[in-house]
Scaffold this active site. Structure first.
Site: not given
Length: 149
Positions: A30, A86, A93-95
């Site tokens: 988001i 993180g 999570h991987l951006h």
């Protein structure tokens, strides 16, 4: 305790999903740094990158590569970038994001005011590129659904 990402995966909080498989999901952030910025998230609640089993990291890395290629096709970027930090959510999570230069790959460039319809449109471009690349079986039937039809 359930993380915000676990709640998104469970459908308790809305998400813009572009991928789902038995080990991971991919959904739009988001607060994108660039249009099409996605998060690759394991279904299991792993706190951080260094805690993850090697086979899960391998799966996430290959998934990030697949998503990155789709982003390049969808947005015409010369690169796809992967960032692992993180600090925002204690759930690995991987951006993965379309990238044009290194100077823009900073979290302080994240935009927090992107209208929902623009986030939806960017996610749909990634979904279309994934379909075009032959990955339709892993695309959720609806943008907001983390499960496959």
């Amino acid at each position: 305790m359930s993380t915000v990402f676990s709640k998104i995966i469970a459908g308790e909080i809305p998400g813009r999903f572009v991928w789902a498989d038995d080990r991971a999901v991919v959904f739009a952030t988001i607060a994108p740094i660039t249009d099409g910025h996605m998060l690759v998230v394991p279904r299991d609640e792993v706190d951080q990158y260094t805690d993850a089993p090697d086979d899960l990291l391998a799966h996430l890395a290959l998934l990030a590569k697949t998503v990155g290629r789709a982003q390049q096709a969808a947005f015409g970027s010369p690169r796809a970038a992967v960032l692992v930090a993180g600090f925002e959510v204690e759930h690995l999570h991987l951006h993965v994001l379309p990238a044009w230069d290194e100077s823009s790959l900073r979290f302080d460039n994240a935009r927090h005011d992107v209208p929902g319809d623009e986030l939806d449109a960017a996610a749909e471009k990634v979904r279309d590129a994934l379909r075009d690349a032959g990955h339709g079986a892993n695309i959720p039937t609806a943008l907001g659904a983390p499960t496959l039809g």
